[in-house]
Design an enzyme around this catalytic site. Structure first.
Site, PDB file in Angstrom:
ATOM      1  N   THR A 174      -0.364  -8.050  -4.093  1.00  0.00           N
ATOM      2  CA  THR A 174      -1.740  -7.599  -4.411  1.00  0.00           C
ATOM      3  C   THR A 174      -2.024  -6.221  -5.238  1.00  0.00           C
ATOM      4  OG1 THR A 174      -2.163  -6.821  -2.275  1.00  0.00           O
ATOM      5  CG2 THR A 174      -2.670  -9.026  -2.581  1.00  0.00           C
ATOM      6  N   GLY A 201      -4.726   3.736  -2.440  1.00  0.00           N
ATOM      7  CA  GLY A 201      -5.328   2.451  -3.138  1.00  0.00           C
ATOM      8  C   GLY A 201      -5.042   2.620  -4.551  1.00  0.00           C
ATOM      9  N   PHE A 216     -16.177  -5.218 -10.252  1.00  0.00           N
ATOM     10  CA  PHE A 216     -15.867  -3.743 -10.943  1.00  0.00           C
ATOM     11  C   PHE A 216     -16.839  -2.692 -10.897  1.00  0.00           C
ATOM     12  CE2 PHE A 216     -14.338  -7.824 -13.076  1.00  0.00           C
ATOM     13  CZ  PHE A 216     -12.927  -7.928 -12.681  1.00  0.00           C
ATOM     14  N   GLN A 222      -3.740  -5.683  -8.701  1.00  0.00           N
ATOM     15  CA  GLN A 222      -4.524  -4.720  -9.135  1.00  0.00           C
ATOM     16  C   GLN A 222      -4.120  -3.837 -10.345  1.00  0.00           C
ATOM     17  OE1 GLN A 222      -7.672  -3.741  -7.695  1.00  0.00           O
ATOM     18  NE2 GLN A 222      -7.514  -5.951  -7.317  1.00  0.00           N
ATOM     19  N   ALA A 254      -8.583   0.312   0.888  1.00  0.00           N
ATOM     20  CA  ALA A 254      -7.420  -0.016   1.473  1.00  0.00           C
ATOM     21  C   ALA A 254      -7.271   1.273   2.630  1.00  0.00           C
ATOM     22  CB  ALA A 254      -6.212   0.077   0.587  1.00  0.00           C
ATOM     23  N   GLY A 286      -7.086   0.398  -6.850  1.00  0.00           N
ATOM     24  CA  GLY A 286      -7.964  -0.265  -7.590  1.00  0.00           C
ATOM     25  C   GLY A 286      -8.196  -0.006  -9.134  1.00  0.00           C
ATOM     26  N   GLU A 287      -8.091   1.409  -9.178  1.00  0.00           N
ATOM     27  CA  GLU A 287      -8.425   1.821 -10.333  1.00  0.00           C
ATOM     28  C   GLU A 287      -7.566   2.647 -11.225  1.00  0.00           C
ATOM     29  OE1 GLU A 287     -12.995   2.983  -9.763  1.00  0.00           O
ATOM     30  OE2 GLU A 287     -12.075   3.153  -7.843  1.00  0.00           O
ATOM     31  N   ASN A 320       0.930  -4.053   0.131  1.00  0.00           N
ATOM     32  CA  ASN A 320       1.270  -5.068  -0.355  1.00  0.00           C
ATOM     33  C   ASN A 320       1.612  -5.189  -1.785  1.00  0.00           C
ATOM     34  OD1 ASN A 320       1.261  -7.919  -1.271  1.00  0.00           O
ATOM     35  ND2 ASN A 320      -0.226  -8.527   0.311  1.00  0.00           N
TER      36      ASN A 320
END
Ligand SMILES: Cc1cc2nc3c(=O)[nH]c(=O)nc-3n(C[C@H](O)[C@H](O)[C@H](O)COP(=O)(O)OP(=O)(O)OC[C@H]3O[C@@H](n4cnc5c(N)ncnc54)[C@H](O)[C@@H]3O)c2cc1C
Ligand code: SF4
Lengths: 332, 741
Positions: free
Chosen positions: B637, B705, B243, B641, B512, B707-708, B634
Site C-alpha cells: 500500500t 506516513g 486528495f 501511495q 497511519a 501519503g504526500e 505495508n
C-alpha cells in the site's frame, strides 16, 4: 445553466427511409448512433434535441468492396471495426492509423463512422453555456478569439468562429478522397469529402453541407493505392485520449525517391480537414528533398494566423508535415 | 523485529468489496423515497443575482421545490458556526444566503425533485439574471496587490527568516535569481462530491457523506442548523479518492441537509464533474528564488518569496516557502509569503499542499545553481546537506535523506549521466536526467480507538478516521492482528462513522502514525485484559505467568518457553464466560519528547525524460523515488501511495492546469477531456525504494506516513531533466510542448 438534459422523445427507425422521414417530420430531431458525442452535448445542455431517432438497427454495419475496387463503409460501422477491418488495414492503412490515434478503445468501440464525421468541435466555450458562442448561439459572439484559444484554428477561420474540427478519422478520409453517401427525402446523393464540411465564415453553426433530415448511409473509399507510403502523425498534449493540436495525414505514391502522387491533409488547424491542391501539385513528380518539403510546409501554412495561445501551431504544423512526408516516403 | 503482519505486503482488506462493487459510496445509499437535488451554479464571477424565475421549472411534474437566497430560512449568525476543522482564517462562506456572487460557479439554487432526471431537467428551466461586475481572477496581473496573510491557521507556521540575506547574497561568488510559476489545479478525484441525507422520524439525520472526516461534517452541520450532535450521524465508509477536496464540508452537504430539514424528507445531491471545478483548489503561485553560493558550492544565502491567490473572504494559507529554511545548511535565509485576494473560491489543501509548490521552485533553483557552479546537482545537495532543521535549530528525529540520495542515484544510474545539457540523442529524441529532493511533515495527532473481542476470539476495532484509498483499513487491521497475535481474518477494522471514537480528518499523512498508535494502544489493553482472564480460569497454565512469559500468536496465548502450552483466545473467553471484552484508548503524541526534534519525511527523486526535438513532446521514461518515511507498515500500500504521488508530480509538471478565462473569470477547461491528467500511456517505469529509517521518537510505531511525500520534488526533477535534455530552462508549469518549440 450547467446541469441539464431537456425532455426529448426517443424512437427507433425501422429502415433508412423511415429514419429520414422521422428526422424530417419530428420537431428538432437528431439521429443517434454511438451517442458518444451527442449524449455528452445533451448533458451539457449544448444539444437540446426534441426527438432522438435511433438508427442503430439500420443495416449499415458492414464494409464491402465496391465494383470499382474501392470500399464502402456503412455509416454504423464502429471506429474500432473500421480500423481493424482486414480490407481497410490492407488497402487503406492510413485510415486505420488515423482512427487508432483518436479517443480511447472504449470510445472507438461505440463511435460510428457517420457520427465521427459529424462530431462537433471541442472548443471550451462551445461546451460551456455560461459563455457566448456563435456556433452554439448564433450572434452571441466568439469569446475564443480573445480568450483561451490553445486548441483553435490557424487556417480558414473567420471573425465569427475559430473552432477546429476535432476528428482524426476525417483527416485520413480527406487525404483518401472519400465520398459520403447520403439519403434524404428526395433520394440519395453523394458528396465529395472536400465538399462535406464547411469553413465557419459567417455561419459557424452550419458545419457541413447536409440538408436537414439527411442521413449518412456510407463512406466510400475510391480504388487508389496509398498502402505503401502513408503516415499519420498526431501531436497532442498527452499520449492518448486527447484531441490533436496538429495532425498530418500523408499518402504518397513513390517511384524510387520521386513523388508520383501526393495527398496531404492537416487536422487540428481548421474548421475542416485542411487540404491544398496547389501543394500536392507542387510535390508531384518531384524528387524528395529537404528544400522541397520545407517549401511544401510553408505553402500549406500560407495565410496561417495565430490568436495568441495557438501561435505555436504554425511552426509545429510545418515540422509535422516535413516529418510525416519523410516517414511516408520511407526516408527516416 | 520479527513480525507476522506489519511490514508485510498484505493485500488490501477492502479490495474484494471494491472490485465487486459491494463497497457503497455516499451517493449510493438510499431509502425508498429519497428526493434528488441538483445545484445550479453561477455563470458570473462577480456581481449580484437580480432575479430568479422558477415558474417554468416549478411546473414540471415531480419538482418539489427550489431553494435559493430568496426563500432559505434564517440560519446561524456567527461566523464561527460556519467554521470547520480545515477552514482557513476569514469569513467562511454562507451558501445560498446572499444574492452576491463571489466566484464563478458559486452555488446559487437547489432544485429538489422526485427523481434526478426531473431535477436536472427543471434546473435547466430556472432562469437567473445577474448584474455583472468586473472580476479579478488573474494572480499574475494583480501581483502588486499582494499583502501579508491575516490570521493564522492551525498547523501552518509563519516563515521565519534568519541571518542577513542581502549582505550574504551580495557577497556570494555565484548566484541564481529566477521566478517560477504554476497555475491552479483541482483535485478531481474519480468520485465527485456527494451527500445522501436520510431523514428519520423525530428529525434525526443519518448522513452518508463523501468526506475525509465524519466529525468535521457533523460539527459543521450542527453549528449552522443548530442541531444536537446526537441527532446527526455521519457515515462515510468508502471514499473514491479525495486528495484534500473532502477535508472541508462542501456545499452539496449543506444543500442536502437544508433540503432534508425543510422538507422532512431524505435528500441526495451529488456534484457534476464541472462543479468539481467550483471547489477549493491548489492555488496559482508566483515564486521568486535567489540563491547565493561560494565557488565551491556552499550555500551562503537563500531568498524565497511566494505570492499566492486566495478568495475575497478567506485567507487560505499553506506552507510554501518554509521548506527553503529547512532543506539545506545556510546561515542567511529570507522567506516571505503573500496573498492576493481574487474573485475566486478559497483555495484548499491539495496533496502535499505548499510543499508541492514551494519545493518545486527551490529544487529547480538548486539545479540552476548547480549548472552555474559546474557542480553535479546531486553533489550540490550533498555539499549542503543539513543535519538539523535550520528554522527551529532542532535535530531531526531521524533523517535518512543521504541514503535516499545514494541508493536512488545508484538504482537510477546517475553516475553514468553526462553532465552536459543536450548531450544525449536517440533518433529525434533528446534524452535528459534530472533530480530533486522532497520533504514533508511527519505529524501525529491525538486519536481514539475502540476494540471489542468477542466470545469467538474475533476482534473488531473502530475509529472514526477515513480511508480515502490510502489503505487505512488494511494497515489498521495489520496492526491490530500483529498486536493481539490474531489471524488477519479474525480482525475487522471499521471507520468513517461518528458513532466511532474520535479521529481528526484524514490528511497531512498523519493517519497511519496517529490512528495506528491508537489501534496499537487499545489492542495492547485488550491483550492485558484477555491475559488477566486467562490467568483466572480454572487450571490455567498461566497462573504464575506475567505478560512477558507468553506470546500471542495465531489466535492463541502460548507459553514463551513451551509454545505447545497454549490457550486460544476463544477458549479463554468461553471458559471465563465472557461475552465480550472491550476497551477504548487515546493515543496522545509524546509532545514533550517530540518538541525537541524536527519530524519530517524525505525523498530523492530521479527522472529521465525524452523530448522530441521538433515537436516538443515530452515523455518521462523512468523515475526512481527513494523515500525515507520511518517504518513502512505495508510495502504494497505504501508503494501504491508513493507511485500515485509520482504520477501526480508528473501530471503537475507536464499536464495539469485549471485554465481561467479572465473575461468570464471562470475555469474554462472544466472537464476530463480538457483538464489533462496522465493516461496510462504517459507513465513508464516508476521504481520506489523505501530507505531504512529507524525512529523511536516520532511515535511508538516508528511510522511517518507516505501519503504526500511521493509528490514532492517530482515536478522539479522533471523540469530539471527537461533542461538537461534540451538546454531549455522552463519556469512555468505545466511544461506543455509549445514551451519547448
Ligand atoms: C473524451 C473523448 C475523446 C475523444 N477523442 C477523439 C479523438 O482523439 N479523435 C477523434 O477523432 N475523435 C475523438 N472523440 C470523438 C469520437 O470519435 C466521436 O464522439 C464519435 O466518433 C461520434 O460517433 P457516434 O456514433 O458516437 O456519434 P453520435 O454521438 O451518436 O452522433 C454525433 C452526431 O452525428 C449525428 N449522426 C450520427 N450518425 C449519423 C448518420 N448516420 N447520419 C447523419 N447524422 C448522424 C448525430 O445526430 C449527432 O449530431 C472523442 C470523444 C470523446 C467523448
Ligand atoms: S471558436 Fe467557434 S465554437 Fe468556439 S466560442 Fe468561438 S464561435 Fe464558439
Amino acid at each position: 445553466m450547467e446541469v441539464a438534459v431537456t425532455k426529448f422523445s426517443f424512437t427507433k427507425a425501422t429502415d433508412a427511409n423511415d429514419a429520414v422521414l422521422k428526422a424530417s417530420s419530428l420537431t428538432n430531431a437528431a439521429f443517434i448512433a454511438g451517442g458518444t458525442n451527442l449524449v455528452d452535448l445533451m448533458k451539457e445542455n449544448v444539444a437540446r434535441p426534441g426527438a432522438l431517432v435511433d438508427i442503430n438497427q439500420l443495416p449499415l454495419h458492414t464494409i464491402t468492396e465496391t465494383e470499382e475496387g474501392g470500399l464502402m463503409i456503412g455509416a454504423l460501422v464502429t471506429n474500432a471495426a473500421t480500423a481493424y477491418n482486414p480490407l481497410v488495414e490492407k488497402h487503406y492503412p492510413l485510415l486505420s492509423k488515423a482512427i487508432l490515434a483518436g479517443a480511447s478503445p472504449q470510445l472507438r468501440n461505440m463511435a460510428t463512422a457517420g457520427g465521427n464525421l459529424l462530431q462537433r468541435t471541442r472548443c471550451y466555450y462551445f461546451y460551456d453555456t455560461a459563455t457566448a458562442c456563435n456556433k452554439r448561439n448564433p450572434g452571441s459572439g466568439c469569446p475564443a478569439i480573445n480568450g483561451f484559444n490553445r486548441m483553435h484554428a490557424i487556417l480558414g477561420a473567420s471573425e465569427a468562429c475559430i473552432a477546429v474540427h476535432p476528428s482524426d478519422m476525417c483527416i485520413a478520409l480527406a487525404a483518401l478522397n472519400a465520398r459520403i453517401h447520403v439519403l434524404g427525402t428526395g433520394g440519395t446523393r453523394t458528396i465529395g469529402f472536400n465538399g462535406f464540411h464547411r469553413l465557419p465564415a459567417e455561419t459557424p453553426e452550419a458545419e457541413n453541407n447536409l440538408q436537414p433530415g439527411e442521413l449518412i448511409t456510407a463512406i466510400e473509399l475510391p480504388a487508389e493505392d496509398f498502402s505503401s507510403h502513408y503516415q499519420y502523425i498526431k501531436v497532442r498534449d498527452r499520449s492518448s485520449y486527447a484531441f490533436a493540436l496538429v495532425s498530418v495525414a500523408v499518402a504518397l505514391q513513390m517511384d524510387g525517391n520521386i513523388i508520383k502522387e501526393a495527398r496531404l491533409a492537416l487536422g487540428g488547424v481548421a474548421h475542416k480537414p485542411w487540404r491544398n491542391p496547389v501543394v500536392e501539385e507542387h510535390l508531384r513528380n518531384q524528387q524528395i528533398s529537404a528544400p522541397l518539403l520545407q517549401d511544401a510546409a510553408e505553402m500549406m501554412l500560407a495565410g496561417a494566423r495565430g490568436y495568441g495561445h495557438n501561435n505555436f501551431k504554425i511552426e509545429l504544423a510545418k515540422r509535422v508535415i516535413i516529418r510525416a512526408i519523410n516517414e511516408a516516403a520511407g526516408i527516416l | 523485529m520479527q513480525t507476522t503482519f506489519t511490514g508485510k505486503p498484505v493485500n488490501r482488506v477492502d479490495g474484494p468489496v471494491k472490485v465487486t462493487g459491494r463497497a457503497q459510496y455516499a451517493a449510493e445509499f438510499s431509502t425508498g423515497q429519497t428526493l434528488h437535488g441538483v445545484i445550479i451554479s453561477s455563470t458570473v464571477a462577480r456581481g449580484r443575482i437580480t432575479g430568479i424565475d422558477e415558474s417554468a421549472a416549478m411546473q414540471v411534474k415531480g419538482v418539489v421545490t427550489i431553494f435559493s437566497h430568496k426563500n432559505i430560512p434564517t440560519l446561524a449568525w456567527l461566523n464561527f458556526s460556519y467554521w470547520d476543522l480545515a477552514a482557513p482564517p476569514g469569513k467562511h462562506f454562507r451558501y445560498f444566503q446572499t444574492d452576491e456572487i463571489y466566484f464563478s460557479q458559486q452555488p446559487v439554487a437547489i432544485v429538489i425533485a422526485e427523481t434526478f432526471e426531473i431535477a436536472r431537467h427543471a434546473a435547466a428551466l430556472v432562469h437567473i439574471t445577474y448584474e455583472t461586475l468586473p472580476a479579478e481572477t488573474d494572480v499574475y496581473a494583480s501581483l502588486h496587490k499582494a499583502r501579508k496573510p491575516k490570521g493564522s491557521r492551525i498547523g501552518i507556521k509563519k516563515p521565519k527568516s534568519r541571518g542577513n540575506f542581502s549582505k550574504a547574497f551580495a557577497a556570494s561568488a555565484v548566484t541564481v535569481k529566477a521566478e517560477y510559476r504554476h497555475g491552479a489545479e483541482h483535485h478531481n478525484p474519480m468520485e465527485t462530491m456527494a451527500s445522501t441525507v436520510i431523514y428519520q422520524d423525530g428529525g434525526k439525520l443519518v448522513i452518508y457523506d463523501k468526506t475525509q472526516g465524519v466529525f468535521n461534517s457533523q460539527q459543521y452541520i450542527r453549528g449552522i442548523f443548530n442541531l444536537k450532535f446526537k441527532n446527526i450521524k455521519v457515515v462515510s465508509p468508502y471514499v473514491g479518492g479525495a486528495f484534500g477536496v473532502a477535508l472541508r464540508p462542501q456545499y452539496q452537504l449543506f444543500a442536502a441537509v437544508l433540503a432534508a430539514l425543510q422538507l422532512k424528507r431524505s435528500v441526495k445531491i451529488s456534484l457534476t464533474r464541472q462543479q468539481m471545478f467550483s471547489l477549493g483548489h491548489r492555488p496559482a503561485i508566483v515564486q521568486q528564488l535567489a540563491l547565493g553560493a561560494s565557488a565551491d558550492g556552499l550555500l551562503q544565502a537563500i531568498s524565497h518569496t511566494a505570492i499566492q491567490e486566495t478568495s475575497r473572504f478567506e485567507d487560505y494559507v499553506q506552507a510554501v516557502v518554509n521548506w527553503s529554511g529547512m532543506l539545506y545548511n545556510c546561515a542567511h535565509v529570507q522567506m516571505d509569503y503573500k496573498l492576493v485576494p481574487l474573485d475566486i473560491n478559497s483555495p484548499a489543501d491539495m496533496r502535499a499542499p505548499g510543499a508541492a509548490s514551494g519545493v518545486f521552485a527551490l529544487e529547480c533553483a538548486m539545479d540552476e545553481l548547480a549548472y552555474q557552479l559546474s557542480i553535479d546537482p546531486l553533489q550540490l545537495r550533498l555539499i549542503n546537506y543539513a543535519e538539523k532543521d535550520g528554522v527551529s535549530g532542532k535535530a531531526y528525529s531521524s533523517k535518512a535523506l543521504k541514503a535516499c540520495y545514494l541508493q536512488g542515484a545508484d538504482k537510477f544510474g546517475w553516475q553514468q549521466r553526462n553532465p552536459l545539457p543536450r548531450s544525449v540523442k536517440k533518433g529525434n529524441k533528446l534524452v535528459g536526467m534530472g533530480m530533486a529532493t522532497g520533504i514533508w511533515d511527519a505529524l501525529s495527532i491525538p486519536v481514539r480507538a475502540k476494540a471489542v473481542l468477542n466470545a469467538q476470539g474475533k476482534l473488531t476495532v473502530t475509529s472514526a478516521t477515513a480511508d480515502i484509498g490510502t489503505g487505512t483499513y488494511t494497515i489498521m487491521s495489520q496492526i491490530a492482528a500483529e498486536t493481539l497475535g490474531l489471524p488477519l481474518d479474525d480482525v475487522t477494522f471499521q471507520l468513517g462513522d461518528t458513532d466511532f471514537p474520535l479521529a481528526f480528518v484524514q490528511g497531512g499523512s498523519y493517519t497511519a502514525a496517529s490512528v495506528g498508535a491508537a489501534v496499537q494502544k487499545v489492542c495492547l489493553e485488550i491483550k492485558q485484559d484477555v491475559f488477566k482472564l486467562a490467568k483466572r480460569i480454572k487450571n490455567s497454565p498461566f497462573k504464575q505467568c506475567s505478560l512477558n512469559d507468553v506470546v500471542f500468536s495465531d489466535g492463541y496465548i502460548q507459553l514463551a518457553g513451551n509454545r505447545s502450552t497454549s490457550l486460544s483466545l476463544a477458549s479463554v473467553m468461553q471458559q471465563s464466560k465472557t461475552d465480550r471484552l472491550k476497551n477504548t484508548a487515546t493515543a496522545l503524541p509524546n509532545a514533550l519528547q517530540q518538541m525537541r526534534y524536527a519530524l519530517n519525511t524525505h525523498s530523492a527523486v530521479f527522472v529521465e525524460v525524452e523530448v522530441d526535438e521538433d515537436f516538443g513532446t515530452i515523455k518521462v521514461t523512468r523515475v526512481v523515488s527513494a523515500v525515507a518515511a520511518g517504518r513502512i507498515l505495508n510495502p504494497k500500500t505504501a508503494r501504491s501511495q508513493v507511485m500515485g504521488g509520482v504520477v501526480w508530480g508528473i501530471s503537475m509538471a507536464l499536464q495539469e492546469e485549471s485554465v481561467t478565462d479572465h473575461h468570464y473569470g471562470r475555469y474554462i477547461n472544466h472537464s476530463f477531456a480538457e483538464y489533462h491528467i496522465p493516461v496510462n500511456a504517459d507513465i513508464s517505469n516508476i521504481e520506489i525504494i523505501f530507505v531504512e529509517e529507524q525512529d523511536d521518537i516520532v511515535n511508538p510505531l516508528g511510522v511517518k506516513g507516505v501519503g504526500e511525500i511521493g509528490v514532492v520534488g517530482v515536478a522539479a526533477a522533471v523540469v530539471n531533466a527537461i533542461y538537461h535534455a534540451t538546454g531549455k530552462r522552463i519556469r512555468q508549469l505545466p511544461v506543455t510542448l509549445d514551451k519547448l518549440l
